[in-house]
Structures are given as C-alpha cells and as structure tokens.
Design a protein around this motif. Structure first.
Motif, PDB file in Angstrom:
ATOM      1  N   GLU A   1       0.841  -1.196   0.000  1.00  0.00           N
ATOM      2  CA  GLU A   1       0.000   0.000   0.000  1.00  0.00           C
ATOM      3  C   GLU A   1       0.877   1.246   0.000  1.00  0.00           C
ATOM      4  O   GLU A   1       1.910   1.302   0.683  1.00  0.00           O
ATOM      5  CB  GLU A   1      -0.909  -0.005   1.233  1.00  0.00           C
ATOM      6  N   ASN A   2       0.482   2.230  -0.806  1.00  0.00           N
ATOM      7  CA  ASN A   2       1.207   3.493  -1.004  1.00  0.00           C
ATOM      8  C   ASN A   2       2.485   3.301  -1.835  1.00  0.00           C
ATOM      9  O   ASN A   2       3.270   4.245  -1.985  1.00  0.00           O
ATOM     10  CB  ASN A   2       1.564   4.177   0.328  1.00  0.00           C
ATOM     11  N   GLY A   3       2.670   2.118  -2.360  1.00  0.00           N
ATOM     12  CA  GLY A   3       3.851   1.878  -3.191  1.00  0.00           C
ATOM     13  C   GLY A   3       3.646   2.254  -4.643  1.00  0.00           C
ATOM     14  O   GLY A   3       4.611   2.474  -5.376  1.00  0.00           O
ATOM     15  N   ASP A   4       2.387   2.334  -5.072  1.00  0.00           N
ATOM     16  CA  ASP A   4       2.061   2.718  -6.444  1.00  0.00           C
ATOM     17  C   ASP A   4       0.731   3.458  -6.399  1.00  0.00           C
ATOM     18  O   ASP A   4      -0.324   2.856  -6.174  1.00  0.00           O
ATOM     19  CB  ASP A   4       1.968   1.485  -7.340  1.00  0.00           C
ATOM     20  N   GLN A   5       0.771   4.771  -6.602  1.00  0.00           N
ATOM     21  CA  GLN A   5      -0.433   5.586  -6.442  1.00  0.00           C
ATOM     22  C   GLN A   5      -1.523   5.218  -7.446  1.00  0.00           C
ATOM     23  O   GLN A   5      -2.708   5.174  -7.109  1.00  0.00           O
ATOM     24  CB  GLN A   5      -0.080   7.071  -6.590  1.00  0.00           C
ATOM     25  N   ASP A   6      -1.133   4.945  -8.695  1.00  0.00           N
ATOM     26  CA  ASP A   6      -2.120   4.589  -9.719  1.00  0.00           C
ATOM     27  C   ASP A   6      -2.821   3.286  -9.369  1.00  0.00           C
ATOM     28  O   ASP A   6      -4.046   3.153  -9.539  1.00  0.00           O
ATOM     29  CB  ASP A   6      -1.447   4.473 -11.092  1.00  0.00           C
ATOM     30  N   LEU A   7      -2.043   2.302  -8.893  1.00  0.00           N
ATOM     31  CA  LEU A   7      -2.630   1.024  -8.504  1.00  0.00           C
ATOM     32  C   LEU A   7      -3.554   1.189  -7.306  1.00  0.00           C
ATOM     33  O   LEU A   7      -4.658   0.618  -7.275  1.00  0.00           O
ATOM     34  CB  LEU A   7      -1.531   0.009  -8.199  1.00  0.00           C
ATOM     35  N   ASP A   8      -3.115   1.963  -6.311  1.00  0.00           N
ATOM     36  CA  ASP A   8      -3.946   2.198  -5.133  1.00  0.00           C
ATOM     37  C   ASP A   8      -5.279   2.841  -5.533  1.00  0.00           C
ATOM     38  O   ASP A   8      -6.344   2.482  -5.011  1.00  0.00           O
ATOM     39  CB  ASP A   8      -3.212   3.104  -4.137  1.00  0.00           C
ATOM     40  N   LYS A   9      -5.212   3.780  -6.471  1.00  0.00           N
ATOM     41  CA  LYS A   9      -6.425   4.456  -6.932  1.00  0.00           C
ATOM     42  C   LYS A   9      -7.368   3.488  -7.625  1.00  0.00           C
ATOM     43  O   LYS A   9      -8.585   3.509  -7.407  1.00  0.00           O
ATOM     44  CB  LYS A   9      -6.035   5.590  -7.887  1.00  0.00           C
ATOM     45  N   LYS A  10      -6.802   2.613  -8.456  1.00  0.00           N
ATOM     46  CA  LYS A  10      -7.614   1.623  -9.173  1.00  0.00           C
ATOM     47  C   LYS A  10      -8.251   0.634  -8.203  1.00  0.00           C
ATOM     48  O   LYS A  10      -9.440   0.287  -8.336  1.00  0.00           O
ATOM     49  CB  LYS A  10      -6.756   0.897 -10.202  1.00  0.00           C
ATOM     50  N   LEU A  11      -7.497   0.172  -7.217  1.00  0.00           N
ATOM     51  CA  LEU A  11      -8.030  -0.776  -6.240  1.00  0.00           C
ATOM     52  C   LEU A  11      -9.172  -0.159  -5.442  1.00  0.00           C
ATOM     53  O   LEU A  11     -10.177  -0.823  -5.152  1.00  0.00           O
ATOM     54  CB  LEU A  11      -6.917  -1.253  -5.302  1.00  0.00           C
ATOM     55  N   LYS A  12      -9.020   1.095  -5.078  1.00  0.00           N
ATOM     56  CA  LYS A  12     -10.087   1.766  -4.333  1.00  0.00           C
ATOM     57  C   LYS A  12     -11.315   1.962  -5.208  1.00  0.00           C
ATOM     58  O   LYS A  12     -12.467   1.827  -4.754  1.00  0.00           O
ATOM     59  CB  LYS A  12      -9.576   3.116  -3.827  1.00  0.00           C
ATOM     60  N   GLU A  13     -11.079   2.231  -6.471  1.00  0.00           N
ATOM     61  CA  GLU A  13     -12.175   2.465  -7.410  1.00  0.00           C
ATOM     62  C   GLU A  13     -13.044   1.225  -7.603  1.00  0.00           C
ATOM     63  O   GLU A  13     -14.270   1.317  -7.705  1.00  0.00           O
ATOM     64  CB  GLU A  13     -11.594   2.915  -8.749  1.00  0.00           C
ATOM     65  N   ILE A  14     -12.403   0.046  -7.637  1.00  0.00           N
ATOM     66  CA  ILE A  14     -13.167  -1.184  -7.877  1.00  0.00           C
ATOM     67  C   ILE A  14     -13.468  -1.944  -6.584  1.00  0.00           C
ATOM     68  O   ILE A  14     -14.001  -3.057  -6.620  1.00  0.00           O
ATOM     69  CB  ILE A  14     -12.413  -2.107  -8.862  1.00  0.00           C
ATOM     70  N   GLY A  15     -13.107  -1.358  -5.446  1.00  0.00           N
ATOM     71  CA  GLY A  15     -13.462  -1.953  -4.161  1.00  0.00           C
ATOM     72  C   GLY A  15     -12.567  -3.070  -3.697  1.00  0.00           C
ATOM     73  O   GLY A  15     -13.003  -3.957  -2.959  1.00  0.00           O
ATOM     74  N   LEU A  16     -11.293  -3.046  -4.084  1.00  0.00           N
ATOM     75  CA  LEU A  16     -10.361  -4.092  -3.655  1.00  0.00           C
ATOM     76  C   LEU A  16      -9.211  -3.529  -2.821  1.00  0.00           C
ATOM     77  O   LEU A  16      -8.210  -4.225  -2.621  1.00  0.00           O
ATOM     78  CB  LEU A  16      -9.792  -4.827  -4.879  1.00  0.00           C
ATOM     79  N   ASP A  17      -9.351  -2.303  -2.343  1.00  0.00           N
ATOM     80  CA  ASP A  17      -8.253  -1.726  -1.567  1.00  0.00           C
ATOM     81  C   ASP A  17      -8.054  -2.436  -0.235  1.00  0.00           C
ATOM     82  O   ASP A  17      -6.967  -2.349   0.354  1.00  0.00           O
ATOM     83  CB  ASP A  17      -8.504  -0.229  -1.324  1.00  0.00           C
ATOM     84  N   LYS A  18      -9.067  -3.163   0.233  1.00  0.00           N
ATOM     85  CA  LYS A  18      -8.925  -3.934   1.468  1.00  0.00           C
ATOM     86  C   LYS A  18      -8.644  -5.411   1.188  1.00  0.00           C
ATOM     87  O   LYS A  18      -8.580  -6.223   2.112  1.00  0.00           O
ATOM     88  CB  LYS A  18     -10.198  -3.821   2.311  1.00  0.00           C
ATOM     89  N   HIS A  19      -8.504  -5.750  -0.075  1.00  0.00           N
ATOM     90  CA  HIS A  19      -8.261  -7.147  -0.466  1.00  0.00           C
ATOM     91  C   HIS A  19      -7.106  -7.205  -1.473  1.00  0.00           C
ATOM     92  O   HIS A  19      -7.231  -7.727  -2.575  1.00  0.00           O
ATOM     93  CB  HIS A  19      -9.516  -7.763  -1.071  1.00  0.00           C
ATOM     94  N   ARG A  20      -5.995  -6.650  -1.067  1.00  0.00           N
ATOM     95  CA  ARG A  20      -4.847  -6.551  -1.980  1.00  0.00           C
ATOM     96  C   ARG A  20      -4.283  -7.923  -2.352  1.00  0.00           C
ATOM     97  O   ARG A  20      -3.714  -8.099  -3.423  1.00  0.00           O
ATOM     98  CB  ARG A  20      -3.750  -5.677  -1.347  1.00  0.00           C
ATOM     99  N   GLU A  21      -4.436  -8.889  -1.434  1.00  0.00           N
ATOM    100  CA  GLU A  21      -3.900 -10.223  -1.741  1.00  0.00           C
ATOM    101  C   GLU A  21      -4.630 -10.845  -2.928  1.00  0.00           C
ATOM    102  O   GLU A  21      -4.031 -11.586  -3.726  1.00  0.00           O
ATOM    103  CB  GLU A  21      -3.969 -11.139  -0.511  1.00  0.00           C
ATOM    104  N   LYS A  22      -5.928 -10.537  -3.076  1.00  0.00           N
ATOM    105  CA  LYS A  22      -6.683 -11.058  -4.219  1.00  0.00           C
ATOM    106  C   LYS A  22      -6.219 -10.392  -5.515  1.00  0.00           C
ATOM    107  O   LYS A  22      -6.095 -11.031  -6.555  1.00  0.00           O
ATOM    108  CB  LYS A  22      -8.181 -10.846  -3.998  1.00  0.00           C
ATOM    109  N   ALA A  23      -5.962  -9.099  -5.433  1.00  0.00           N
ATOM    110  CA  ALA A  23      -5.453  -8.376  -6.592  1.00  0.00           C
ATOM    111  C   ALA A  23      -4.059  -8.868  -6.967  1.00  0.00           C
ATOM    112  O   ALA A  23      -3.705  -8.948  -8.147  1.00  0.00           O
ATOM    113  CB  ALA A  23      -5.426  -6.878  -6.304  1.00  0.00           C
ATOM    114  N   SER A  24      -3.270  -9.229  -5.958  1.00  0.00           N
ATOM    115  CA  SER A  24      -1.926  -9.747  -6.212  1.00  0.00           C
ATOM    116  C   SER A  24      -1.992 -11.063  -6.989  1.00  0.00           C
ATOM    117  O   SER A  24      -1.190 -11.304  -7.893  1.00  0.00           O
ATOM    118  CB  SER A  24      -1.192  -9.942  -4.884  1.00  0.00           C
ATOM    119  N   ARG A  25      -2.948 -11.920  -6.641  1.00  0.00           N
ATOM    120  CA  ARG A  25      -3.098 -13.194  -7.356  1.00  0.00           C
ATOM    121  C   ARG A  25      -3.523 -12.954  -8.805  1.00  0.00           C
ATOM    122  O   ARG A  25      -3.114 -13.680  -9.713  1.00  0.00           O
ATOM    123  CB  ARG A  25      -4.103 -14.087  -6.628  1.00  0.00           C
ATOM    124  N   GLN A  26      -4.333 -11.928  -9.022  1.00  0.00           N
ATOM    125  CA  GLN A  26      -4.738 -11.598 -10.385  1.00  0.00           C
ATOM    126  C   GLN A  26      -3.550 -11.125 -11.216  1.00  0.00           C
ATOM    127  O   GLN A  26      -3.447 -11.422 -12.411  1.00  0.00           O
ATOM    128  CB  GLN A  26      -5.829 -10.528 -10.367  1.00  0.00           C
TER     129      GLN A  26
END
Length: 344
Positions: free
Chosen positions: A33-58
């Motif tokens: 978290e906070n390591g890539d602002q664009d990624l953080d913004k996208k995760l928050k936009e699609i509702g995965l900012d609290k589930h980063r491990e799922k995004a990591s698997r993707q």
C-alpha cells in the motif's frame, strides 16, 4: 463501492485492463500500500483496496497468461482447426499410416526400437511372440479399421480441445492427453472392441493361459500400439508446421566473424580433450572414445592451420586460456562457418 470478500468478474477484468495499460513488467512484484499511487487508486475504485492479496493473485495470473503464453496462443475456430489438422494428413491413407507405424514397431525401418520404451520392454518380455502379434494386426483388416478410427479420434479431440483454450496451451495439452487416454485405453469402445476381436481371432497366441490372463496381454498390446500410433501422428503434425530452413551452399561470414569462429573451434577441441562439461564418470566413459577420435582428426598444429587458411590471430596473446586452445582443421572450421551462416 461496497466492499466484498470475493472478487468478481468485473473486478478481474478491470484489473487485467489496468495491468495491460500499464504494461506491467514481468519482474515487477505487486507493491505494498502506497507503493504505487495509480494502482492504489484503481483498487479503491473497484473496491479491492482492502483485499490486496486477491489483486496480487490476479497480477500473477495475468503475467502467466501475458508473458508465458503470449507467443503460443491459438486464435482459430473449430472449423479452421479441423482444416489445419486435415492439411497435415493430406495424401495419407489411414490404413497405410497404421501399417507404417506397425512396421516401425517391428523394426523394419529401424534396427532398434529405442524410441518406444514400452515396446522395448514388451519385446524383452515376450521375445518374437509380440512380433507375430504385430504382424497379425497388420494383416487383419478389422483391426486396421479400428486404429484408423483412433486416428480420427485424435483429429476430433484436437478440434474440440485446443480452440477452447485460447491462452492456456499447456492446459489444453493436458486435457487432450487425458481425454485421449480415457477414450482409447480406458473403458471405452475402442479397447473393448480390440479385446473382443483378439479373443475371437487370436486366442491361439496364448493357448495355455486363462481368458483373464489373455485379456491382460491384449490390453498391454493395445496400449502399446495406441501409444506408438499417437507418437507417429503427433510427429507428423509437428513436422508439418515447421518452417522450411534454407541451408547456404557456402559461408558468407565477415572476416572478423571467421576469427571468432576459429576461436570457438579451438575452445570446442579443448573441451573435447579435457572432457569439460561431462561431470558424471559414466558420461565420460561413454563419450571418451568419440571425443578422442574427433579431437585427433580435427586438431592440427599452428603451421598446418595457417597454411590451410584458418585464421590464427585469436590464438595468440590470450594468456593461459589462449594457450589451452587447439588449432582446428580446415574441415572443422568450414563446418562451423556454415553453421554460423545458416544461423545468421
């Protein structure tokens, strides 16, 4: 957007589009978290900012599909796939193809059946008896027709499996072989038909054993023939897809390249003499006679190499390593020049 515990298809698609747009490098890991602002913004936009491990698997899955399968994907429909498969067997009569496979198994074209380990084992187990069985199959029309139908099965499986697996080619190969084994050596009609025919026409081959024991032998024989038939079919399909290679009649390398090629020749001869790269003693014992003969034939003195036209400049002034190199014969040097020309 409502936070959910399980990632859905729209979130997966949004993430994959994001990774593709960013051209995410293969060696770049999923940041914290906070390591890539664009990624953080996208995760928050699609509702995965609290589930980063799922995004990591993707991301891991996207990398696998984008990089590992990027150069070996299928982009054809089933009708096109069938046309491609049939084009590889143009002019092939199924019965004759089966006979040709059986001839190879019998060793008519090859003295040793080293390509078929299961056949080699079976031959050792039964001796000439299995050869008579293969000859019997070759002369029995109903059995030739049975194995011709198996060739048709390969084509149908290829058309069924591969176009539906546009990315995961390795998975498609596993699916193909799984279905092939299920439909041939499993409890399907092919093996049952083979057992019935052999019990009616070939019981004289094992007169002193029970029906159950003969059945085991027939299953072994069927599996052996089907395995070799598939190998021949797969090799023919593979060779049909190979691009033609133009072999130059003479080398046209630059003079500076010829000096490097001469150096490589000397290095190869040095490795042959010292058996460099052969770590196991068994490898050294097996290759020593061949390596020694080649070294004696193609290692010459400096004067002979220079007189024949082999560049010798790279062999001088190279210190200890340069002194270990050996001067190659003109024939060996020309051979590597031709290899270099074909490669370039």
């Amino acid at each position: 957007m409502v936070q959910i515990a399980r990632i859905n298809s729209s979130q997966k698609e949004a993430l994959r589009d994001f990774f593709a747009q960013q051209k995410w490098p293969r060696n770049k890991t999923f940041p914290r978290e906070n390591g890539d602002q664009d990624l953080d913004k996208k995760l928050k936009e699609i509702g995965l900012d609290k589930h980063r491990e799922k995004a990591s698997r993707q991301l891991a899955q996207w990398k696998k599909e984008y990089y590992d399968y990027g150069s070996v994907t299928f982009d054809v429909n089933k009708s096109t796939a069938r046309e491609i498969a049939r084009s590889h067997m143009v002019g092939v009569v199924p019965h004759e193809f089966v006979k040709e496979t059986l001839r190879h198994m019998l060793g008519i074209h090859e003295d040793k059946c080293t390509h078929y380990k299961n056949l080699k084992y079976y031959l050792l187990l039964r001796g000439d008896e299995v050869k008579h069985l293969l000859e019997f199959v070759m002369e029995t029309t109903v059995l030739l027709e049975l194995f011709s139908q198996i060739l048709k099965l390969y084509e149908n499986l290829l058309v069924k499996v591969f176009p539906s697996k546009l990315v995961a080619v390795n998975d498609a190969t596993l699916d193909f072989n799984h279905e092939r084994q299920e439909k041939t050596t499993g409890t399907d009609a092919f093996c049952t038909a083979f057992l019935t025919i052999m019990e009616l026409l070939a019981k004289d081959f094992f007169p002193s054993v029970s029906f159950e024991e003969r059945k085991v032998e027939w299953i072994k024989l069927f599996a052996m023939i089907e395995s070799c038939l598939y190998d021949c079919w797969a090799i023919r399909n593979f060779k049909a897809r190979l691009e033609p290679i133009e072999i130059p009649e003479s080398s046209n390398n630059h003079p500076s390249s010829n000096m490097v090629i001469a150096y490589v020749c000397g290095w190869i001869l040095s490795c042959l003499k010292t058996h460099k790269g052969m770590k196991r003693s068994a490898d050294r014992r097996r290759m020593q006679p061949v390596a020694s003969d080649f070294f004696k034939q193609h290692s010459v003195c400096k004067d002979e190499a220079a007189k024949s036209g082999v560049p010798t400049g790279y062999f001088n002034g190279k210190g200890k390593q340069g002194n270990l190199l050996h001067y190659p014969s003109l024939g060996f040097f020309k051979f590597l020049c031709l290899v270099e020309s074909a490669y370039m």
